[in-house]
Design an enzyme around this catalytic site. Sequence first.
Site, PDB file in Angstrom:
ATOM      1  N   TYR A 124       4.383   5.352  11.456  1.00 46.79           N
ATOM      2  CA  TYR A 124       4.743   3.980  11.759  1.00 46.79           C
ATOM      3  C   TYR A 124       5.606   3.283  10.709  1.00 46.79           C
ATOM      4  CZ  TYR A 124       0.472   3.215   8.980  1.00 46.79           C
ATOM      5  OH  TYR A 124      -0.485   3.244   7.999  1.00 46.79           O
ATOM      6  N   ARG A 137       0.863  -1.171   0.000  1.00 42.72           N
ATOM      7  CA  ARG A 137       0.000   0.000   0.000  1.00 42.72           C
ATOM      8  C   ARG A 137       0.901   1.223   0.000  1.00 42.72           C
ATOM      9  NH1 ARG A 137      -0.977   2.530   4.691  1.00 42.72           N
ATOM     10  NH2 ARG A 137      -1.249   0.793   6.104  1.00 42.72           N
ATOM     11  N   HIS A 181      -3.445   4.255   4.941  1.00 39.88           N
ATOM     12  CA  HIS A 181      -4.456   3.210   5.146  1.00 39.88           C
ATOM     13  C   HIS A 181      -5.827   3.707   4.700  1.00 39.88           C
ATOM     14  CE1 HIS A 181      -7.032   0.219   6.918  1.00 39.88           C
ATOM     15  NE2 HIS A 181      -7.616   1.166   7.615  1.00 39.88           N
TER      16      HIS A 181
HETATM   17  C1  LIG Z   1     -13.663  -6.463  12.637  1.00 38.36           C
HETATM   18  C2  LIG Z   1     -12.884  -5.198  12.460  1.00 38.36           C
HETATM   19  N1  LIG Z   1     -11.861  -4.921  13.292  1.00 38.36           N
HETATM   20  C3  LIG Z   1     -11.148  -3.793  13.148  1.00 38.36           C
HETATM   21  C4  LIG Z   1     -11.459  -2.899  12.144  1.00 38.36           C
HETATM   22  C5  LIG Z   1     -10.623  -1.639  11.938  1.00 38.36           C
HETATM   23  N2  LIG Z   1      -9.823  -1.860  10.738  1.00 38.36           N
HETATM   24  C6  LIG Z   1     -10.176  -1.365   9.543  1.00 38.36           C
HETATM   25  S1  LIG Z   1      -9.135  -1.818   8.327  1.00 38.36           S
HETATM   26  C7  LIG Z   1      -8.136  -2.630   9.405  1.00 38.36           C
HETATM   27  C8  LIG Z   1      -6.879  -3.295   8.931  1.00 38.36           C
HETATM   28  C9  LIG Z   1      -7.122  -4.266   7.834  1.00 38.36           C
HETATM   29  O1  LIG Z   1      -5.893  -4.714   7.343  1.00 38.36           O
HETATM   30  P1  LIG Z   1      -5.792  -5.688   6.144  1.00 38.36           P
HETATM   31  O2  LIG Z   1      -6.738  -6.817   6.309  1.00 38.36           O
HETATM   32  O3  LIG Z   1      -4.369  -6.011   5.939  1.00 38.36           O
HETATM   33  O4  LIG Z   1      -6.361  -4.834   4.908  1.00 38.36           O
HETATM   34  P2  LIG Z   1      -5.764  -3.463   4.314  1.00 38.36           P
HETATM   35  O5  LIG Z   1      -6.378  -2.356   5.099  1.00 38.36           O
HETATM   36  O6  LIG Z   1      -4.284  -3.499   4.459  1.00 38.36           O
HETATM   37  O7  LIG Z   1      -6.211  -3.450   2.891  1.00 38.36           O
HETATM   38  C10 LIG Z   1      -8.643  -2.569  10.698  1.00 38.36           C
HETATM   39  C11 LIG Z   1      -8.001  -3.177  11.865  1.00 38.36           C
HETATM   40  C12 LIG Z   1     -12.554  -3.196  11.320  1.00 38.36           C
HETATM   41  N3  LIG Z   1     -12.924  -2.394  10.311  1.00 38.36           N
HETATM   42  N4  LIG Z   1     -13.245  -4.352  11.477  1.00 38.36           N
END
Ligand SMILES: Cc1ncc(C[n+]2csc(CCOP(=O)(O)OP(=O)(O)O)c2C)c(N)n1
Length: 376
Positions: A271, A258, A262
């Site tokens: 970070y 990415r 985020h």
């Molecule tokens: C069940 C849940 N826990 C926490 C969050 C907060 N949250 C949103 S995106 C994210 C990280 C997701 O990371 P990844 O699966 O690697 O996907 P990326 O964002 O890197 O595309 C988190 C912890 C959420 N949306 N849903």
Amino acid sequence: MPRTPLEPRFQIEHLSILDSDGHLDAALEPEIPPESLKAMYRAMLLGRRLDDRMVRLQRQGRIGTFAPIKGQEASQIGSVFTLRRTDWMVPSFRETAAMIWRGWPIETILRLFAGYLEGGQPAADQHDLPITIPVATQVPHAVGLAYAAQYKHDQAVVMTYFGDGATSEGDFHEAMNFAGVWHVPIVFLCQNNQWAISVPLKKQTHSRTIAEKALAYGFPGIQVDGNDILAVYAASREAVERARAGDGPTLIECVTYRLGMHTTADDPTKYRSDEEVQAWERKDPLTRFGAYLQKRNLLAEGLEREVDEEIARAVQAFEATPPPDPLAMFDHVYGEMPPDLKAQREEVAAREAAPPAPDAGPRTSMPMRGQRTTRR
Ligand SMILES: Cc1ncc(C[n+]2csc(CCOP(=O)(O)OP(=O)(O)O)c2C)c(N)n1
Ligand SMILES: [Mg+2]
């Protein structure tokens, strides 16, 4: 009684066809017609340019928070390209380029991120689910769709997207287990972009690869260079063919990055280092594929301008949308609305119906288009 080593049913491979230095493994190069190669590049470029535009729209308060895809265009387009319209695409929240390829109008996507209910609605004949914010919850839904396709013998394949962070969720493992046991026609497409907000991959899993998690569930997994669209396409095509032939699920791990934040509410400089980002910028999927097409004389002149004009038209259509009805936020939450919510709805309705005070601000506290939205 000797200990007997048990050979795993599948080996984990890493697939790379066009590397970041432009070296091509001609023996592995997939056969893709020139028109399709051009369409793939256009879709990647559109995804990249729209991403830039959306960040600016968000900064200007014209849309709300969204998750940029910059750097992940090859993972998305290389995979989604292998689906038929009648197949199912089940996204997470970071699949803008794949969604556009599937036919979502850009203005609908903009409406979604501006808080319009209609923005999340697939067209009636579209085999896509809406985006999912709760991490990994779409993965069991996708397996359910694949189970239905198998049950109905309708030949549809399901492709579901999720991130590296999602693989730590129970939903992911439950979905993988059911998919293996039921042997359903699904492709699990993990975009391992190295980060889950501020959590790096090494804190997410102690596995050497995400791909190998498939072995525990009894089906193949493959790791591909996710910034190499040829590799993503080749692995996806194979997985979709397997699924369609009744040979069950596949997990594809696209190793990507990415490049942006985020979401627009995040500051990644807190970070991760600039050096890390710069190293991945050198592996940019768009530059790499562009150079490959250039060598094959397939890069169209003026493509960037054409794509920007398409985006500008969509932004115009989006901005011409009348403001959403604030009362819509009360719909579709409860079958039977609880009394306190009913009272709140009546209060908002009364406020909306009242004539505006002479120097009143906006009628409701809902963020409207044209108004700055709060951080989420
Ligand atoms: C069940 C849940 N826990 C926490 C969050 C907060 N949250 C949103 S995106 C994210 C990280 C997701 O990371 P990844 O699966 O690697 O996907 P990326 O964002 O890197 O595309 C988190 C912890 C959420 N949306 N849903
Ligand atoms: Mg991630």
